[in-house]
Design a protein around this motif. Structure first.
Motif, PDB file in Angstrom:
ATOM      1  N   UNK A 323       0.844  -1.185   0.000  1.00 50.78           N
ATOM      2  CA  UNK A 323       0.000   0.000   0.000  1.00 50.78           C
ATOM      3  C   UNK A 323       0.883   1.239   0.000  1.00 50.78           C
ATOM      4  N   UNK A 324       0.456   2.268  -0.707  1.00 48.48           N
ATOM      5  CA  UNK A 324       1.198   3.518  -0.815  1.00 48.48           C
ATOM      6  C   UNK A 324       2.562   3.291  -1.447  1.00 48.48           C
ATOM      7  N   UNK A 325       2.593   2.498  -2.505  1.00 50.72           N
ATOM      8  CA  UNK A 325       3.850   2.206  -3.188  1.00 50.72           C
ATOM      9  C   UNK A 325       4.361   3.461  -3.895  1.00 50.72           C
ATOM     10  N   UNK A 326       5.664   3.773  -3.766  1.00 47.12           N
ATOM     11  CA  UNK A 326       6.210   4.981  -4.419  1.00 47.12           C
ATOM     12  C   UNK A 326       6.146   4.857  -5.934  1.00 47.12           C
ATOM     13  N   UNK A 327       5.337   5.669  -6.581  1.00 50.69           N
ATOM     14  CA  UNK A 327       5.134   5.536  -8.020  1.00 50.69           C
ATOM     15  C   UNK A 327       6.402   5.815  -8.816  1.00 50.69           C
ATOM     16  N   UNK A 328       7.315   6.595  -8.254  1.00 49.94           N
ATOM     17  CA  UNK A 328       8.555   6.885  -8.978  1.00 49.94           C
ATOM     18  C   UNK A 328       9.450   5.655  -9.075  1.00 49.94           C
ATOM     19  N   UNK A 329       9.189   4.629  -8.254  1.00 54.26           N
ATOM     20  CA  UNK A 329       9.958   3.390  -8.350  1.00 54.26           C
ATOM     21  C   UNK A 329       9.381   2.431  -9.383  1.00 54.26           C
ATOM     22  N   UNK A 330       8.153   2.676  -9.793  1.00 51.57           N
ATOM     23  CA  UNK A 330       7.456   1.731 -10.659  1.00 51.57           C
ATOM     24  C   UNK A 330       8.208   1.428 -11.952  1.00 51.57           C
ATOM     25  N   UNK A 331       8.742   2.423 -12.682  1.00 48.87           N
ATOM     26  CA  UNK A 331       9.411   2.098 -13.948  1.00 48.87           C
ATOM     27  C   UNK A 331      10.542   1.089 -13.799  1.00 48.87           C
ATOM     28  N   UNK A 332      11.193   1.058 -12.643  1.00 49.91           N
ATOM     29  CA  UNK A 332      12.324   0.148 -12.448  1.00 49.91           C
ATOM     30  C   UNK A 332      11.895  -1.268 -12.087  1.00 49.91           C
ATOM     31  N   UNK A 333      10.653  -1.432 -11.640  1.00 47.32           N
ATOM     32  CA  UNK A 333      10.232  -2.755 -11.140  1.00 47.32           C
ATOM     33  C   UNK A 333       8.940  -3.240 -11.786  1.00 47.32           C
ATOM     34  N   UNK A 334       8.466  -2.562 -12.829  1.00 47.98           N
ATOM     35  CA  UNK A 334       7.146  -2.874 -13.370  1.00 47.98           C
ATOM     36  C   UNK A 334       7.055  -4.267 -13.996  1.00 47.98           C
ATOM     37  N   UNK A 335       8.214  -4.872 -14.331  1.00 45.09           N
ATOM     38  CA  UNK A 335       8.194  -6.202 -14.927  1.00 45.09           C
ATOM     39  C   UNK A 335       8.464  -7.290 -13.890  1.00 45.09           C
ATOM     40  N   UNK A 336       8.294  -6.965 -12.614  1.00 47.47           N
ATOM     41  CA  UNK A 336       8.485  -7.919 -11.520  1.00 47.47           C
ATOM     42  C   UNK A 336       7.561  -9.125 -11.706  1.00 47.47           C
ATOM     43  N   UNK A 337       8.091 -10.310 -11.552  1.00 50.52           N
ATOM     44  CA  UNK A 337       7.299 -11.523 -11.736  1.00 50.52           C
ATOM     45  C   UNK A 337       6.429 -11.810 -10.513  1.00 50.52           C
ATOM     46  N   UNK A 338       5.292 -12.442 -10.768  1.00 50.15           N
ATOM     47  CA  UNK A 338       4.414 -12.854  -9.685  1.00 50.15           C
ATOM     48  C   UNK A 338       3.584 -11.745  -9.091  1.00 50.15           C
ATOM     49  N   UNK A 339       3.533 -10.604  -9.768  1.00 54.59           N
ATOM     50  CA  UNK A 339       2.838  -9.426  -9.239  1.00 54.59           C
ATOM     51  C   UNK A 339       1.917  -8.859 -10.308  1.00 54.59           C
ATOM     52  N   UNK A 340       0.732  -8.428  -9.891  1.00 53.25           N
ATOM     53  CA  UNK A 340      -0.158  -7.678 -10.784  1.00 53.25           C
ATOM     54  C   UNK A 340      -0.230  -6.249 -10.285  1.00 53.25           C
TER      55      UNK A 340
END
Length: 620
Positions: A323-340
């Motif tokens: 919850x409240x995930x830092x959106x600025x980190x998303x581009x670096x981890x958006x292809x993380x496996x096992x996560x929607x």
């Protein structure tokens, strides 16, 4: 909704969590001041070069800057159906701030506490996608426009976590506690309270009860209002019941710090508090008597995790939901496996405010005096808007998860947000033309324009510290305005800490010409709380007869017709674009990573029983 204000930290890069469990919590967090990193009065040669690079990158984009659109992502996980009914959900709340532990909706003051509350208590009133109250919650309402009354009725078989039934007196008690003379919290100043007959007298200590509230029986109460305002049905009624029996013998002034609030809080949600590690975590267990049905988990563990560690916690499986995930980190981890990844609109917009007057403390109203203020010339304000490329800023600094705002009404209020306004576009040539024609010329050849009277023009910019993209964002803004000949400097030549920032803004520090901040809005669309003539939080100190007339109409009885209200607020939004007391800068989205094993988790706006928290669980 306009129920209260909750100041939080500047959390650029740390999304505020939407209260996904209590449906639309009455929250007005007005922080998230986007930006500026410390710059000196004059940029050094190296800073100048960096700023030029920032502008080029922001305007032209980068091959490595992958862009995202929140509308391309779901709001509800694809893994839906019937969970196993077992298991413990591990939730990580991304925050650099521990939760204080004031775990009752009447008393809390910070976003972390509000977040924790949402896991075990819930609103008794529900809202739809247009922020209008519905009758799908634990309490229903029926409005009588002729008599200015509202009848509230408790649904059957709703219980507190200690087994006591929810009664209408628990709802009435919320008003009685918040309105009590010894209550020192921030709630109770809005229409939902002050329009009740006898509320002001009760709050002043002149009476022992609120005359406009009549309890008929254990399930029913009738509230009589001085007038019925549209804000009542879009967030004006208080959302939460108060467990009066749980606080028996505790004086109002002691309730916020009592064990009933900090050590063993109760609610009516699908999970109940089992234990608390102060500031760090809350353990919850299934509440089998939850009124909507049996929850589909054995329990939940909600832990505060620093933003720097939250992505690793998701990837390692330490947590199931962030919850409240830092959106600025998303581009670096958006292809993380096992996560929607789910995405939704943040209930906020950034803005640049122009100081156009002062607060009249004696008369408790705005003293709008643009002729005496440096930023009083609308031509100067319009030119500054033309000088900044907001679309590119959202793309370059937020990878498309923030974008140009076109109104001072949040798109979260989709029925009221006017998205076809004719706003100034990025056009430095037009900015230069406007300034030239208005008489702002560089008469001494120092690279900066003087006022039409030939006096030096130095614009003092107040910005709050914090945020992981602050420095490039700051360089871009500062150099964009300098590129059209405007000398803009940071107040005190540095970013200002949160508390000092708002002290300066609220006290109309004479060194402030412009400031950058944001508003987080709640369920009530009414913008009067931010721009009204008698609103202390109208920090620009803008007020005109036309604006006040439209704002008054927007919360009048005629606006109970939602179509009329939309038309009134559309006209007001157009006025704000014409007069430019503020520049709306960016709208934001937030992201939520959810393990593929989790079923029925949703970020959908509005109540949806099939994706409510009690339906969340694990697949086989």
């Amino acid at each position: 909704m306009k129920a209260f204000l909750n100041k939080g930290e500047n959390n650029m890069g740390e999304n505020n969590m939407k209260d996904r469990f209590s449906i639309k919590i009455m929250l007005l967090i007005f922080t998230m001041s986007l930006l500026l990193a410390a710059c000196g009065d004059e940029l050094s040669e190296s800073d100048e070069a960096a700023s030029d690079d920032d502008i080029a990158e922001a305007e032209n984009g980068s091959d490595e800057n992958e862009l995202f659109d929140y509308e391309d992502f779901p709001q509800t996980v694809s893994n839906t159906g019937d969970p196993t009914g077992e298991g413990t959900l591990e939730v990580g709340y991304s925050s650099s701030t521990p939760f204080e532990g004031t775990l009752n909706y009447n008393f809390y003051s910070g976003t972390p506490d509000m977040t924790m509350l949402g896991f075990f208590d819930e609103a008794v009133l529900t809202s739809d996608e247009n922020s209008q109250f519905t009758n799908e919650g634990a309490i229903h309402f029926d409005m009588n426009e002729e008599n200015n009354t509202v009848t509230f009725t408790v649904a059957e078989d709703v219980y507190w976590h200690d087994g006591e039934p929810l009664t209408i007196q628990d709802y009435v008690a919320s008003y009685e506690v918040i309105g009590h003379p010894d209550y020192d919290g921030v709630r109770g100043t809005t229409d939902g309270f002050t329009l009740i007959e006898g509320y002001d007298e009760y709050k002043a200590g002149d009476t022992d009860e609120i005359s406009g509230i009549e309890v008929i029986d254990d399930e029913t109460a009738v509230f009589t209002y001085k007038a019925l305002a549209p804000s009542l049905t879009s967030g004006g009624f208080w959302f939460y019941a108060f467990p009066e029996h749980h606080y028996e013998g505790v004086d109002v002034e002691d309730m916020a710090s009592a064990p009933q609030t900090r050590e063993n809080p109760i609610g009516i949600g699908p999970y109940k508090v089992d234990s608390i590690v102060s500031g760090e975590s809350i353990s919850l267990t299934k509440f089998e008597d939850y009124w909507r049905g049996e929850p589909q988990l054995d329990g939940m563990e909600v832990s505060v995790i620093p933003p720097s560690s939250i992505a690793n916690a998701v990837e390692s499986g330490e947590i199931d939901v962030a919850a409240s995930f830092p959106s600025t980190q998303f581009p670096d981890v958006h292809d993380m496996e096992g996560v929607e990844w789910l995405m939704q609109l943040q209930n906020s917009y950034g803005y640049i405010g122009f100081k156009l007057g002062e607060w009249d403390e004696e008369n408790e109203k705005v003293d709008y005096k643009p002729d005496e203020m440096k930023m009083g010339d609308i031509n100067l304000r319009r030119a500054m808007w033309h000088a900044i490329e907001l679309d590119a800023m959202g793309e370059n600094f937020f990878n498309g998860l923030a974008w140009k705002a076109k109104s001072v009404m949040s798109p979260v209020h989709s029925a009221f947000h006017k998205d076809d306004l004719d706003v100034p576009e990025y056009d430095p040539e037009e900015a230069n033309r406007i300034l030239d024609e208005a008489g702002y010329e560089d008469v001494d050849d120092d690279g900066f324009r003087e006022t039409p009277d030939g006096e030096p023009l130095e614009i003092s910019y107040l910005a709050m510290s914090g945020g992981d993209v602050a420095e490039p964002f700051a360089n871009y803004l500062m150099q964009s305005w300098r590129a059209v000949g405007l000398h803009v400097r940071l107040v005190n030549n540095r970013l200002i800490e949160f508390n000092s920032f708002y002290d300066m803004v609220e006290n109309d520090d004479p060194d402030i010409d412009i400031y950058e901040a944001s508003w987080n809005v709640g369920t009530d669309v009414n913008p009067e709380q931010f721009y009204g003539a008698d609103a202390p939080f109208n920090y620009t100190r803008y007020e005109t007869e036309e604006s006040t007339e439209l704002l008054t109409k927007g919360n009048s009885k005629e606006a109970l017709d939602i179509d009329n209200r939309i038309e009134i607020y559309n006209e007001w939004q157009e006025l704000m674009i014409e007069e430019i007391p503020v520049i709306p800068t960016l709208n934001f989205s937030y992201v939520t990573p959810v393990s593929e094993d989790v079923m029925n988790w949703s970020e959908e706006i509005g109540f949806n029983e099939e994706t409510h928290l009690y339906r969340v669980g694990f697949s086989e």
